[in-house]
Design a protein around this motif. Sequence first.
Motif, PDB file in Angstrom:
ATOM      1  N   LEU A  24       0.802  -1.388   0.064  1.00 52.88           N
ATOM      2  CA  LEU A  24       0.062   0.280  -0.054  1.00 52.88           C
ATOM      3  C   LEU A  24       0.847   1.260   0.009  1.00 52.88           C
ATOM      4  O   LEU A  24       0.639   2.284  -0.754  1.00 52.88           O
ATOM      5  CB  LEU A  24      -0.922  -0.046   1.176  1.00 52.88           C
ATOM      6  CG  LEU A  24      -1.949  -1.063   1.045  1.00 52.88           C
ATOM      7  CD1 LEU A  24      -2.605  -1.375   2.567  1.00 52.88           C
ATOM      8  CD2 LEU A  24      -3.110  -0.945   0.256  1.00 52.88           C
ATOM      9  N   GLY A  25       1.944   1.229   0.658  1.00 44.98           N
ATOM     10  CA  GLY A  25       2.695   2.505   0.935  1.00 44.98           C
ATOM     11  C   GLY A  25       3.143   2.490  -0.476  1.00 44.98           C
ATOM     12  O   GLY A  25       3.552   3.951  -1.070  1.00 44.98           O
ATOM     13  N   ALA A  26       3.867   1.709  -0.956  1.00 46.31           N
ATOM     14  CA  ALA A  26       4.390   1.675  -2.649  1.00 46.31           C
ATOM     15  C   ALA A  26       3.585   2.334  -3.335  1.00 46.31           C
ATOM     16  O   ALA A  26       3.724   2.969  -4.482  1.00 46.31           O
ATOM     17  CB  ALA A  26       5.193   0.218  -2.661  1.00 46.31           C
ATOM     18  N   MET A  27       2.228   1.909  -3.333  1.00 44.92           N
ATOM     19  CA  MET A  27       1.302   2.269  -4.314  1.00 44.92           C
ATOM     20  C   MET A  27       0.676   3.888  -4.179  1.00 44.92           C
ATOM     21  O   MET A  27      -0.090   4.224  -4.792  1.00 44.92           O
ATOM     22  CB  MET A  27       0.180   1.264  -4.262  1.00 44.92           C
ATOM     23  CG  MET A  27       0.439  -0.049  -4.446  1.00 44.92           C
ATOM     24  SD  MET A  27      -1.053  -1.292  -4.801  1.00 44.92           S
ATOM     25  CE  MET A  27      -1.708  -1.364  -3.126  1.00 44.92           C
ATOM     26  N   GLY A  28       1.221   4.440  -3.073  1.00 43.69           N
ATOM     27  CA  GLY A  28       0.592   5.634  -2.691  1.00 43.69           C
ATOM     28  C   GLY A  28      -0.697   5.766  -2.290  1.00 43.69           C
ATOM     29  O   GLY A  28      -1.367   6.729  -2.089  1.00 43.69           O
ATOM     30  N   ALA A  29      -1.127   4.596  -1.414  1.00 39.58           N
ATOM     31  CA  ALA A  29      -2.545   4.347  -1.188  1.00 39.58           C
ATOM     32  C   ALA A  29      -2.815   4.747   0.308  1.00 39.58           C
ATOM     33  O   ALA A  29      -3.879   4.813   0.768  1.00 39.58           O
ATOM     34  CB  ALA A  29      -2.717   2.874  -1.420  1.00 39.58           C
ATOM     35  N   HIS A  30      -1.661   5.118   1.248  1.00 39.38           N
ATOM     36  CA  HIS A  30      -1.644   5.303   2.524  1.00 39.38           C
ATOM     37  C   HIS A  30      -2.824   6.365   2.683  1.00 39.38           C
ATOM     38  O   HIS A  30      -2.829   7.590   2.077  1.00 39.38           O
ATOM     39  CB  HIS A  30      -0.442   5.930   2.927  1.00 39.38           C
ATOM     40  CG  HIS A  30      -0.483   6.277   4.473  1.00 39.38           C
ATOM     41  ND1 HIS A  30      -0.588   4.914   5.375  1.00 39.38           N
ATOM     42  CD2 HIS A  30      -0.333   7.371   5.180  1.00 39.38           C
ATOM     43  CE1 HIS A  30      -0.506   5.662   6.679  1.00 39.38           C
ATOM     44  NE2 HIS A  30      -0.425   7.061   6.592  1.00 39.38           N
TER      45      HIS A  30
END
Lengths: 372, 316, 383
Positions: free
Chosen positions: A70-76
């Motif tokens: 999630l963090g890598a996807m920018g979804a935080h």
Amino acid sequence: MSGFKNVAVVACAQTELRTAWSSAQHVDLISSTVSNLLKGSGVRLPDVDFVIDSGSDVLDGRSISNCGFLGAMGAHHKEESRVEEDGLWAAVYGATKIAAGAAEIGLIIAYSKPSESDPSLFYSSQVEPFYQRPVGFDHLAASGIQAQQYLLQGGGREADFAKVTARAWKRASANPLVQVEAILSEDEIAASAHVAPPLRGAMMSRPLDGCVAILLASRNVADRISPRPAWITGMGSAMDNHAFAVRKPGRLEACEAAAKAAYRRSGIDPAKASLAEVSGSSAAGELMVLEALGLSRRGQGFEAYEGATAINLSGGALPADPIMATGLVRLAEAYRQLSQPADHGLSSPDTAIVHATGGVGMQTHCVVTLGV
Amino acid sequence: MLQAPDSYPIDRPPLKSTLSMPYTLTPGRAAGVFLAETKNRRLVGSRCGSSGLVCVPAQDFCPSSGGADMELVAAPHTGAITGFTQTRAGIIATIRIDGADFDFVHRIVGAEFAALKVGMRVEAVWAQTPTQSIMDIEGFRPAPDAPVGTIEPLGEAAEPLPMKPYHMDLHYEHAFGPFYGRMFDEIGTNRRLMGVRSTHIDGALLPPREVDDISYTKTGTWVTVPDTGTVRAMSVIHLEFKGQKEPPPYIYAEIQLDGAVTRLIHSIKGIDMSRASELVKPGTRVRAVWSDARTGSLSDISHFQPIPDDVEPTST
Amino acid sequence: MSRHVGIVGVGQTHHSRRRTDVSQAGLVREAVDRALADAKLTIDEIDSIVVATGPVLFGAVNMPEKWVIDACGGRMKPVVRITSGGGTGLAGALAAYYQIAGGQHERVLVVAYDKLSEGALQYSISTLYDPFWGREFAVGIMGFSAAYWRARMDILGHTEEAAAMVSVKNHTNALKNPYAHVKKAITVDDVMKSRPLAWPIKLLDVPPISDGAAAIVLSSEKMAAKSTDRPAWILGIGYFCEADNAAARSMLVSEPLALAARRIYRAAGITNPRRQFDVVEVQEPYTCFELSYYESLGLCAPGEAAALIASGATQIDGDIPVNPSGGCMGANPIGAAGLVRLIEAAAQVMGKAGEHQIPNAKLALAQSGGGWANLRGVAVVSA
């Protein structure tokens, strides 16, 4: 242009599709793709309302694998959903969310690293475990029988399989985003070993590692992000029976149904589409898809390449199949071709057909039409 | 410019991982009876009450109408090939059993691939020793003269097989990538725990990553953090389960290393386990006890153990 | 722009520890038949199907929607699977909601299930952990759930006794739920003395492992009347996340849940959840989570959850009943559990919750979540 024109593709980014990204793990590929996407678009991450992603737990070797990425996807701290199907379905989900007025900008991500496992297990584990799996029935067997039935019932020609494959690899070799070490000639393909006759090794799609991301935007903001937004004018999908042996032989009924739904919405005549990016999981599969999409007559799939619609300028899925990302790559390719036509040798394209498939023997299909 | 994924050459071999999953799968009524009846060398099919269509092998739901009113029937052992191919698994074919309306996927045995033709008559070859599997039929062999059979009532039938053991092994070779790669190299080679600076708040992110999850900007320089930290969360594990690394009881802990802004998961030992919940709690100071092994993984730390009377440094 | 979407039919199986009479596909069919019957529809009248399940390693079939579709009679329909760990049922309903709200479809069937008896639950769910970083220490989701509870215990006062009261309440409520399979009257003392599994989590803090499926039919406003004159209208639905290992991730409050609640309450016009909601259904994988949800959902202030459960307010006859169905304590088919919470909330406002009906319930809240306690959703439904 008809269709609903509420949602557009406004940016895309993609890693090179490689046989193995052995120097990077999933999060490295994902964060680098999303960072590059944002950097070129003028959109900041806080402007993104939601993230929808496609990946596979079985390919990733993790349960709920989106959870760790999630963090890598920018979804935080954003709305996030995982569609465990090809990324084109994720884009369709995202489009409904924007069409509903619930969001302005959505980030769609799809990735796969089949080099980390045996992708044949990804398919054989999809097969129902009582009747079909123990027999050794798998994606390869389904594709072989499907190709044979296409020749017998659909009226296709076996010689076309090598031609389709050679054409796809030649196109891919000119695509900077696909790793191609050596281009196979039509003769080499036709002489390669059978893996599921009438299909030969090179005629099956090649699983590759890679990640792709696109931005979808609403009517309100699309023009401000992209000089040439590609509007989603129609969407359709359909799934056939799981039991392979009960599907109609020689054609792809689910692909026909998906196309019909998308065309009904967009009002487009496929024969007049400027370009198409389609996903065939085998050479026969690509021909069957072209026929089901109405880009050629039945049994005459190969004539589609000679028609007015530019087919798979990218090379398509045969040389480059990043499994969960293949259809979203098609959407990105179609967007690039529509927004920078000169780079692709196109004059003034205005409509595109984008196709994705999934499952053993192409059980499910998704069709999206674009207009500029 | 983003560096990953092509930045640092990583020569670490990938991390091998195997998921070895046991199952007991329930086939349901139609497939359950089918599998229970193979020992009697009966081929069970089903006829849909609403569509009248017959499936062999038996299905609980009609592939055409979706109907669930399926009557089980006895199918003949003969049919005709409707399609075939050859893979590593052998010759796989679609076969239309006589009297059925849908095809059956199975193997062809006792024939050369080149001799096969669509339309060829075949008959089932039964295995010597039944195992309540679809493979109790070894396959279908050419039978040019086999008479055309008919679908018959099933009559008395065995109870459906309630469950069937199954096993799935999935093997992986996970690439480390530049960030995890360097971190584990430092652990294995230098006994040093390293992260990268968060660009959201002051402190180190472990495991290191290219982009900070919250600021979504490139993370900062590499920093070494000490092998001491503070327990933030803990549980005393008593549960036993398949795949467990060590026998319970042990302490599962999430530890914030000094200078880090993330937590590391490990076990805590070196205490009287009968008083585990008193001796280890959020706030307990701990230190890594390194093992002799140098594998370049978290297991190079054997466990953490409490540091009596220690105080958490004020700056994190 | 956005079109109104209502729940017009619901169905669930009688959940059980092990169903040896049906396959995964057959289990799905039971729930689908019940939801369609409740909506007075046939499968032919459904435009699209969303399938939601827990992680595929639970069941040995990858992409199982492609298998169970035959049992749904869904041939040639759009079918997509949404996965989001334990909260996948609600995440599936969210996707279906937008298919209608966005004008793509009129009626969508959502089906969610897990047949947990068929796999090795803790082992398969332990693969949630990063294979490089911590998987060797994983104890399913129980390890970190217990550890985070321990972190909340001192600061927020979420004591073992308070969690035991949640267990007693939900077990008691499950006695009235015909679909629950754990029917056992217990006391706080029983919970406190039950065997520690991952202390502070003890056996009676843990829901059962279940086989079960659930299905709902969502409809546009235009088409709803054919099914019912009293749909459960979705006033808001959302599903938020947080990065699992981000800097300074809180264990005290579920930030994604608080965020989801804030957004959805705004959409649904909720300013005082404790006063406005007639009933709440939460998905509590362990009792400690229900306490935490009280705070993240704004039913009480942080640190007041123990007092809230002790006050009796969340009992079935309290002023803010939570889990009158018994919640996960009565049955926990993980992939279906989130959708079951939405079904129970919808059934309350549709006036058909049966023995555990809250009188005159008009406005209900459903909560669901999964993953590393970092995927969290809520839905608000009204009569």
